[in-house]
Write an enzyme that holds these catalytic residues in place. Structure first.
Site: not given
Ligand code: CA
Ligand code: ZLM
Ligand code: ZN
Length: 393
Positions: A184
């Protein structure tokens, strides 16, 4: 010799800092800066430098880094010595100053140089885009998306992407940040949580408590306070192990296509983390070089000024393949370069298989079980489209 020529009507700039590649995080640390040397070697063997403007970047200055990072953090980063490394045999990940010196973000010789050169590449790339001297600028040494204002995180110390986007915002009203690293893009998301001038989109493996950094759920769309213009301007696409080229490409085109129509960005910053490829030492997906590259090709087709950043990627031969292929996409030579790695390529033996596009079986002993149902992927798409209705246009 492969008929690689300058693309007509547009310019690609390539930004490197070979000094960066000589740094070492430590013997068995997964982050290997020499993957950039391998990438450059492959790009050169294919003759791609002839089709680009090639720049050696200077290190970013303290003042430039200070545009995002705090003085306290930068001062410590600039002066900390490897000897300051807290050594605690029983607990190697013990809380340390600014998260510096643990096993993920070790203090190593030349650390500040390494960081300022990575940021230097990305800032140079952003300046070329701002001055209209390039249509696509490539900075494989950048893409360190986890770094925070006053904290190192996940192998990242300086957030070169945030610094580059801050540059783009001087000229471009709206910047779309896209992140195809398997992790992320938390640092970039957080940095622009309170503005509607940057929309962040990350595709990643999501399994809190198990997979780093544990943030980026589907309903994380930015703080929803009444007076926050940045609300709804963070998009997260949480995925499971084993996603395939076909699924990823369809998802990517659907989501980025919808965002482009609704948000109408004026520039794109694309983080091309290669740890989303099959066979990556830290990754979990079943993407091939073609599927990863298809995302770059789609972004290019939108016809907006764009920066390509590097990022993760822990199986160096595959990192080099993906970023060389994506460089060829940038210059429009992807359909012309031969699939076989050039005979004269130095380091050729590093590639094991002599193709630019290894099969899943060549990339790993056994492909991962695909834990992404088409039903779940449709739910994700529906949620994103729902989110976009809140975005003013
Ligand atoms: Ca990513
Ligand atoms: N331990 N050595 C992606 C950043 C991922 C945090 C669990 C460290 C490793 C990993 C380091 C040599 C990007 C975590 C892991 C062991 C706390 C992560 C040193 C192996 C080694 O062998 C290793 C002694 C090390 C680190 C594995 N760390 C794997 N995954 C993640 C960070 C960065 O790709 O997104 C962008 C460049 N960290 O899971 C722990 C919780 C540290
Ligand atoms: Zn990553």
């Amino acid at each position: 010799e492969y008929g690689i020529v300058r693309p007509k009507g547009y310019t690609v700039s390539f930004h490197a800092a070979p000094e960066m590649e000589k740094h070492h995080f430590g013997q068995t640390h997964p982050m290997k800066p020499w993957r950039l040397t391998l990438t450059k070697s492959l790009v050169t063997s294919y003759g791609m430098p002839f089709a680009m403007d090639n720049y050696l970047s200077r290190a970013a200055t303290y003042e430039e880094l200070n545009a995002f990072h705090s003085n306290e953090y930068l001062d410590y980063l600039a002066t900390a010595e490897p000897e300051d490394q807290p050594r605690d045999i029983d607990n190697p990940d013990k809380e340390v100053k600014f998260n510096l010196g643990g096993s993920d973000c070790p203090l190593f010789y030349g650390l500040y140089n390494y960081c300022s050169m990575s940021a230097g590449c990305s800032l140079d790339a952003a300046r070329k885009i701002c001055n209209n001297q390039a249509d696509i600028a490539v900075a494989w040494g950048g893409g360190l998306h986890h770094a925070k204002k006053s904290e190192a995180s996940g192998f990242c110390y300086i957030n070169d992407i945030v610094l580059a986007i801050l540059q783009l915002l001087r000229i471009y009203p709206r910047v779309l940040y896209i992140d195809i690293d398997v992790h992320h893009g938390d640092g970039v998301e957080e940095a622009f949580f309170s503005t509607d001038r940057v929309m962040t989109v990350s595709f990643h493996k999501y399994q809190p408590e198990v997979f780093f950094p544990g943030t980026g759920s589907l309903d994380d769309n930015g703080p929803k306070s009444e007076h926050n213009p940045g609300a709804h301007h963070a998009i997260n696409v949480p995925l499971n192990d084993g996603i395939t080229d076909e699924q990823y490409e369809a998802l990517f085109k659907n989501i980025i296509g919808a965002i482009n129509e609704r948000y109408r960005p004026s520039a794109i910053a694309l983080q091309c983390g290669a740890d989303s490829l099959a066979g990556d030492r830290l990754g979990r997906f079943n993407l091939r070089v073609q599927g990863h590259g298809a995302c770059v090709k789609y972004c290019k087709s939108l016809g907006l000024p764009m920066i390509l950043f590097g990022g993760g990627g822990y199986t160096p031969r595959n990192v080099a393949r993906a970023w060389a292929y994506e460089t060829s996409i940038a210059i429009g030579a992807d359909t012309r370069i031969p699939e076989t790695i050039p005979e004269h390529a130095p380091w050729r033996e590093h590639f094991i298989h002599d193709t630019l596009f290894p099969t899943l079986e060549q990339s790993m002993n056994e492909p991962r079980h695909n834990r992404n149902s088409d039903k779940r992927l449709r739910e994700i798409v529906a949620h994103v489209h729902e989110q976009l209705r809140f975005v003013e246009h």
